[in-house]
Design a protein around this motif. Structure first.
Motif, PDB file in Angstrom:
ATOM      1  N   MET A   1       5.020 -11.055  17.454  1.00  0.00           N
ATOM      2  CA  MET A   1       5.721 -12.020  16.584  1.00  0.00           C
ATOM      3  C   MET A   1       6.454 -10.960  15.315  1.00  0.00           C
ATOM      4  SD  MET A   1       4.679 -14.672  14.775  1.00  0.00           S
ATOM      5  CE  MET A   1       2.926 -13.740  13.433  1.00  0.00           C
ATOM      6  N   ARG A   2       7.811 -11.161  15.259  1.00  0.00           N
ATOM      7  CA  ARG A   2       8.170 -10.737  14.427  1.00  0.00           C
ATOM      8  C   ARG A   2       8.029 -10.711  12.969  1.00  0.00           C
ATOM      9  NH1 ARG A   2      14.766 -10.987  14.635  1.00  0.00           N
ATOM     10  NH2 ARG A   2      14.409 -10.011  12.848  1.00  0.00           N
ATOM     11  N   ALA A   3       7.703 -10.488  11.600  1.00  0.00           N
ATOM     12  CA  ALA A   3       7.267 -10.905  10.629  1.00  0.00           C
ATOM     13  C   ALA A   3       7.747  -9.988   9.257  1.00  0.00           C
ATOM     14  CB  ALA A   3       5.429 -11.013  10.115  1.00  0.00           C
ATOM     15  N   LEU A   4       8.143 -10.883   8.578  1.00  0.00           N
ATOM     16  CA  LEU A   4       8.485  -9.757   7.114  1.00  0.00           C
ATOM     17  C   LEU A   4       7.782 -10.336   6.164  1.00  0.00           C
ATOM     18  CD1 LEU A   4      10.503  -8.855   5.407  1.00  0.00           C
ATOM     19  CD2 LEU A   4      11.763 -10.615   4.830  1.00  0.00           C
ATOM     20  N   LEU A   5       7.566  -8.339   6.295  1.00  0.00           N
ATOM     21  CA  LEU A   5       6.429  -8.354   4.402  1.00  0.00           C
ATOM     22  C   LEU A   5       7.262  -8.186   2.741  1.00  0.00           C
ATOM     23  CD1 LEU A   5       3.485  -8.048   3.142  1.00  0.00           C
ATOM     24  CD2 LEU A   5       3.997  -5.766   4.150  1.00  0.00           C
ATOM     25  N   ILE A   6       6.674  -9.871   2.086  1.00  0.00           N
ATOM     26  CA  ILE A   6       7.361  -9.144   1.054  1.00  0.00           C
ATOM     27  C   ILE A   6       7.080  -8.582  -0.187  1.00  0.00           C
ATOM     28  CG2 ILE A   6       8.836 -10.662  -1.008  1.00  0.00           C
ATOM     29  CD1 ILE A   6       9.585 -12.574   1.550  1.00  0.00           C
ATOM     30  N   VAL A   7       7.143  -7.785  -0.703  1.00  0.00           N
ATOM     31  CA  VAL A   7       5.647  -7.334  -0.907  1.00  0.00           C
ATOM     32  C   VAL A   7       6.833  -7.016  -3.014  1.00  0.00           C
ATOM     33  CG1 VAL A   7       4.656  -4.948  -1.944  1.00  0.00           C
ATOM     34  CG2 VAL A   7       4.886  -5.619   0.257  1.00  0.00           C
ATOM     35  N   ASN A   8       5.706  -7.639  -3.880  1.00  0.00           N
ATOM     36  CA  ASN A   8       5.791  -7.521  -5.474  1.00  0.00           C
ATOM     37  C   ASN A   8       5.406  -6.303  -5.977  1.00  0.00           C
ATOM     38  OD1 ASN A   8       7.036  -7.866  -8.038  1.00  0.00           O
ATOM     39  ND2 ASN A   8       6.111  -9.384  -8.267  1.00  0.00           N
ATOM     40  N   HIS A  24      -0.017  -1.184   7.326  1.00  0.00           N
ATOM     41  CA  HIS A  24      -1.146  -0.667   8.181  1.00  0.00           C
ATOM     42  C   HIS A  24      -1.367  -1.429   9.422  1.00  0.00           C
ATOM     43  CE1 HIS A  24      -2.751   3.086  11.171  1.00  0.00           C
ATOM     44  NE2 HIS A  24      -4.182   1.991  10.431  1.00  0.00           N
ATOM     45  N   ALA A  25      -2.104  -2.691   8.047  1.00  0.00           N
ATOM     46  CA  ALA A  25      -3.264  -3.142   9.271  1.00  0.00           C
ATOM     47  C   ALA A  25      -2.377  -4.515   9.764  1.00  0.00           C
ATOM     48  CB  ALA A  25      -4.275  -3.609   8.278  1.00  0.00           C
ATOM     49  N   LEU A  26      -1.527  -4.446   9.299  1.00  0.00           N
ATOM     50  CA  LEU A  26      -0.650  -5.771   9.668  1.00  0.00           C
ATOM     51  C   LEU A  26       0.325  -5.174  11.016  1.00  0.00           C
ATOM     52  CD1 LEU A  26       1.083  -7.647   6.919  1.00  0.00           C
ATOM     53  CD2 LEU A  26      -0.347  -8.198   8.506  1.00  0.00           C
ATOM     54  N   LEU A  32       6.936  -5.543  12.439  1.00  0.00           N
ATOM     55  CA  LEU A  32       6.814  -5.639  10.511  1.00  0.00           C
ATOM     56  C   LEU A  32       7.527  -5.108  10.575  1.00  0.00           C
ATOM     57  CD1 LEU A  32       5.009  -6.798   8.718  1.00  0.00           C
ATOM     58  CD2 LEU A  32       4.251  -4.470   8.157  1.00  0.00           C
ATOM     59  N   THR A  33       8.698  -5.714   9.314  1.00  0.00           N
ATOM     60  CA  THR A  33       9.700  -5.604   8.587  1.00  0.00           C
ATOM     61  C   THR A  33       8.947  -5.051   7.374  1.00  0.00           C
ATOM     62  OG1 THR A  33      11.070  -6.606  10.333  1.00  0.00           O
ATOM     63  CG2 THR A  33      11.988  -5.818   7.349  1.00  0.00           C
ATOM     64  N   VAL A  34       9.378  -4.460   5.754  1.00  0.00           N
ATOM     65  CA  VAL A  34       8.364  -4.768   4.562  1.00  0.00           C
ATOM     66  C   VAL A  34       9.589  -4.530   4.108  1.00  0.00           C
ATOM     67  CG1 VAL A  34       6.714  -3.746   3.480  1.00  0.00           C
ATOM     68  CG2 VAL A  34       6.440  -3.057   5.767  1.00  0.00           C
TER      69      VAL A  34
END
Length: 318
Positions: A1-8, A24-26, A32-34
């Protein structure tokens, strides 16, 4: 699955080491795209693009404000004419790793408050594909996830936001001090609000009102504050409205809010836990907050519950 991690990166409890650990865990579970937010509204822009690009999941590492932006970016502007006002087509599933000061939405879903614990929990949820649909609510052409309010809490959110811009952290202690100061500043003001509930006579003489989409309403560190314990992500909206600012009755209600197994009741409290919509009118412009974000001054606001609006990775309710 493609997932986007949005970090504030500016959220209260995020750290560079914690962000690296999370990413790293994800990466062991998803492609993952960050992305890091750089300005107000950026999380909504990133979430909107993730939807258009067909991502299966959007993971938020930030506070309640960042989560709210992501939800609004994914769902778009609500349609007040429909209680089923969600976009057509697949919406990415949302996951949250708390990074703010209160993290009410995540903790109400059963997500661990500590970011490291929440990261491990999310890995398990992804591995087991544990997700659920929850109801949301909207007002003023905007979605909110856990609560909104007019009057006192909006004044507090406005003041805390101003303090944050001056470099002061948004701690629970600051919220308490600001709430006490705001309460006594507005104590002598005439009640401005009238609340309208379905199939009931209007309720006038209200000083301030909270509208909840879940419970707790907020947290003071680890202590939950329950204004509407019968309100959940699977029910309608909860109303908590005070018709007095006298000190002793107000203190009695506050004590109930903090008690274990709370069921707030008072002659000066109007409370209901499961209604599809609520309209609040004001005789003068008064503050509106949604998910802890000060929106501005309003005179009339309609709050609407929307069942099954969003898919989230979270423990299943007991």
């Amino acid at each position: 699955m493609r997932a986007l991690l949005i970090v504030n990166p500016n959220a209260t409890s995020t750290t560079a080491a914690g962000r690296d650990l999370l990413a790293h865990a994800l990466e062991s579970r998803v492609r993952l795209t960050v992305e890091h937010t750089t300005h107000r509204g950026h999380a909504a822009e990133l979430a909107r693009q993730a939807h258009e690009d067909g991502f299966g999941c959007v993971i938020v590492h930030g506070g309640d404000g960042t989560v709210n932006e992501v939800v609004n970016g994914l769902l778009g502007a609500p349609n007040p004419a429909s209680m089923k006002a969600v976009p057509i087509g697949p919406i990415p599933t949302v996951a949250v790793v708390p990074g703010g000061s209160a993290n009410v939405f995540a903790r109400s879903l059963g997500i661990a408050a500590d970011p490291v614990d929440a990261t491990n929990q999310l890995i398990d949820l992804l591995s087991e594909r544990t997700h659920r649909r929850i109801g949301l609510a909207h007002a003023d052409n905007r979605w909110f996830t856990f609560n909104a309010g007019m009057g006192l809490d909006a004044d507090v959110c406005e003041a805390v936001d101003a303090s944050r811009k001056n470099g002061d952290p948004a701690t629970p202690a600051r919220y308490v001090r600001t709430a006490i100061a705001s309460f006594f500043r507005s104590k002598r003001a005439e009640p401005a609000l009238t609340v309208r509930l379905p199939d009931q006579d209007p309720i006038a003489g209200v000083h301030y009102a909270f509208v909840s989409n879940s419970s707790p309403w907020t947290y003071l560190d680890a202590r939950p504050v329950h204004t509407n314990p019968g309100t959940t992500f699977d029910s309608g909206l909860g109303l908590f409205a005070m018709t007095s600012t006298k000190v002793l009755p107000s203190l009695r209600v506050v004590r109930q809010l903090l008690a274990r197994g709370a069921e707030p009741k008072s002659k000066v409290l109007v409370r209901t836990d499961n209604v599809p919509h609520i309209t609040i009118e004001s005789s003068r412009p008064i503050g509106l907050q949604m998910d802890g974000d000060f929106i501005g001054l309003r005179k009339t606001v309609e709050f609407t519950s929307v069942p099954d609006a969003l898919e989230v990775y979270a423990p299943l309710p007991e």
